[in-house]
Write a protein that holds these residues in place. Structure first.
Motif, short mmCIF file in Angstrom:
data_model
loop_
_atom_site.label_atom_id
_atom_site.label_comp_id
_atom_site.label_asym_id
_atom_site.label_seq_id
_atom_site.Cartn_x
_atom_site.Cartn_y
_atom_site.Cartn_z
N GLU A 19 1.00 2.23 20.72
CA GLU A 19 1.42 1.62 19.46
C GLU A 19 2.19 0.33 19.73
OE1 GLU A 19 2.06 5.65 16.75
OE2 GLU A 19 3.73 4.80 17.89
N GLN B 52 -5.28 1.57 13.22
CA GLN B 52 -4.37 2.66 12.88
C GLN B 52 -3.09 2.58 13.70
OE1 GLN B 52 -4.61 4.71 10.40
NE2 GLN B 52 -2.71 5.80 10.89
N SER C 189 -1.00 -0.17 12.14
CA SER C 189 -0.48 0.28 10.86
C SER C 189 0.65 1.29 11.04
CB SER C 189 -1.62 0.90 10.04
OG SER C 189 -1.14 1.44 8.84
N ARG C 190 0.46 2.24 11.96
CA ARG C 190 1.49 3.26 12.20
C ARG C 190 2.75 2.62 12.78
NH1 ARG C 190 -1.70 6.98 14.31
NH2 ARG C 190 -1.34 6.45 16.50
N HIS D 51 3.84 -0.45 12.22
CA HIS D 51 4.51 -1.12 11.10
C HIS D 51 5.30 -0.11 10.27
CE1 HIS D 51 3.45 -5.37 10.89
NE2 HIS D 51 2.25 -5.06 11.36
N ARG D 52 4.69 1.03 9.99
CA ARG D 52 5.34 2.03 9.15
C ARG D 52 6.60 2.58 9.82
NH1 ARG D 52 1.17 4.59 8.41
NH2 ARG D 52 1.36 6.30 9.90
N ARG D 53 6.51 2.86 11.10
CA ARG D 53 7.66 3.42 11.81
C ARG D 53 8.79 2.40 11.93
NH1 ARG D 53 5.04 7.14 16.68
NH2 ARG D 53 4.10 8.69 15.29
N GLN E 106 9.38 -0.08 9.81
CA GLN E 106 9.96 -0.25 8.48
C GLN E 106 10.91 0.89 8.14
OE1 GLN E 106 6.45 -0.62 6.07
NE2 GLN E 106 6.11 -2.77 6.61
N GLU E 107 10.63 2.07 8.68
CA GLU E 107 11.48 3.23 8.40
C GLU E 107 12.79 3.19 9.18
OE1 GLU E 107 8.90 6.37 9.52
OE2 GLU E 107 7.71 6.34 7.65
N SER E 108 12.92 2.26 10.13
CA SER E 108 14.11 2.23 10.99
C SER E 108 15.35 1.78 10.24
CB SER E 108 13.88 1.34 12.21
OG SER E 108 13.77 -0.02 11.81
#
Length: 292
Positions: free
Chosen positions: A119, A149, A152-153, A155-157, A159-161
């Motif tokens: 990733e 994927q 994308s994953r 980016h999502r992780r 942003q959640e930080s």
């Protein structure tokens, strides 16, 4: 300089930036780039259609292997492991190879630690080096759908930080000044108002300097420790503070007894309050003679 060496040296700054982003440490990045050179020196560059892509692909493979090996040591590290800061003066002294590397904020390097090696590589190649998915596919040996994927994953992780990765320098500088001023004045309420509800402070001492052995989460934990540090500082007479540039962003530096004692920087959340504090105290990750 022969053509093969010229090609490699032209790409060295980007390769160093890539490996630093992958590994979060200067020596490891330079070792990975040197290993890339050794592999490059054994082939015929004329047989390579796209030397820059070949070098990025090779450096990424080496960095992925190095990162996986480093995970074992980082899991056993005494307290939080934090990425090594790059000081502007050091980057200039090292030449062009670290000028690009220092553009990566410490908060982003820290957040990328929660990504898998694949990733992290896919995200860095796509977002920092604008690599096409054809290059990412060739590098990681996965399908295009899988590589998309991964990005994308990642980016999502990230942003959640919580912290922002694009805070203006002026905002960071002001938050550092206001927070330290409030703590120094024992104004707990003013300091608390600057911290986001789930603010996290991490300190890295590497067992060579005192540091919290766990993340400090929330205003109570963070301010208790900072107040203690400021009280100890007040008892000494040979310390001073200054704002410097670290990884392209403002950071607070403290000298104690003529040496660098710690570097501190932070990142706000979307509301503008402090979401993340970074305190590096490990002398192995701090310059010895810079900024005297």
């Amino acid at each position: 300089m022969n053509p093969a060496t010229a090609i490699f040296e032209a790409e060295r700054p980007k390769l160093t930036a890539l490996c630093y982003r992958m590994l979060g440490e200067r020596a490891g990045a330079e070792d990975a780039v040197q290993d890339t050179w050794l592999r490059w020196s054994r082939i015929d560059p004329g047989a390579i259609d796209n030397p820059a892509a070949w070098l990025r692909r090779t450096a990424t493979h080496i960095a992925i292997d190095a990162l996986r090996a480093a995970r074992v040591k980082r899991d056993a590290y005494p307290g939080p492991w934090l990425p090594e800061p790059l000081f502007a003066a050091e980057a200039e002294a090292a030449g062009a190879r670290f000028e690009i590397a220092q553009e990566c904020e410490l908060v982003l390097l820290w957040a990328m630690e929660r990504l898998s090696a694949a990733e992290r590589a896919a995200f860095i190649l796509r977002e920092a080096f604008d690599a096409g998915y054809d290059e990412i596919v060739a590098t990681l040996g996965k399908s295009e759908a899988a590589c998309r994927q991964l990005v994308s994953r990642a980016h999502r992780r990230l942003q959640e930080s919580g912290p922002r990765f694009d805070a203006p320098d002026g905002q960071v500088r002001e938050l550092i000044a206001r927070f330290l001023s409030a703590v120094a004045a024992d104004d707990f309420e003013a300091a608390r108002q600057l911290l986001a509800p789930g603010a996290t402070a991490l300190s890295d001492g590497g067992r060579k300097a005192s540091a919290a052995l766990r993340p400090l989460v929330g205003a109570q934990d963070i301010l208790t420790v900072f107040a203690s540090v400021m009280r100890r500082s007040g008892a000494a007479t040979d310390w001073r503070l200054g704002v410097v540039e670290v990884n392209g962003a403002p950071a607070l530096l403290r000298w104690l007894g003529g040496r660098i004692d710690f570097v501190l920087t932070l990142a706000p959340d979307a509301s503008g309050r402090i979401a993340w504090l970074y305190i590096m105290r490990n002398p192995d990750k701090l310059p010895v003679a810079a900024y005297q």
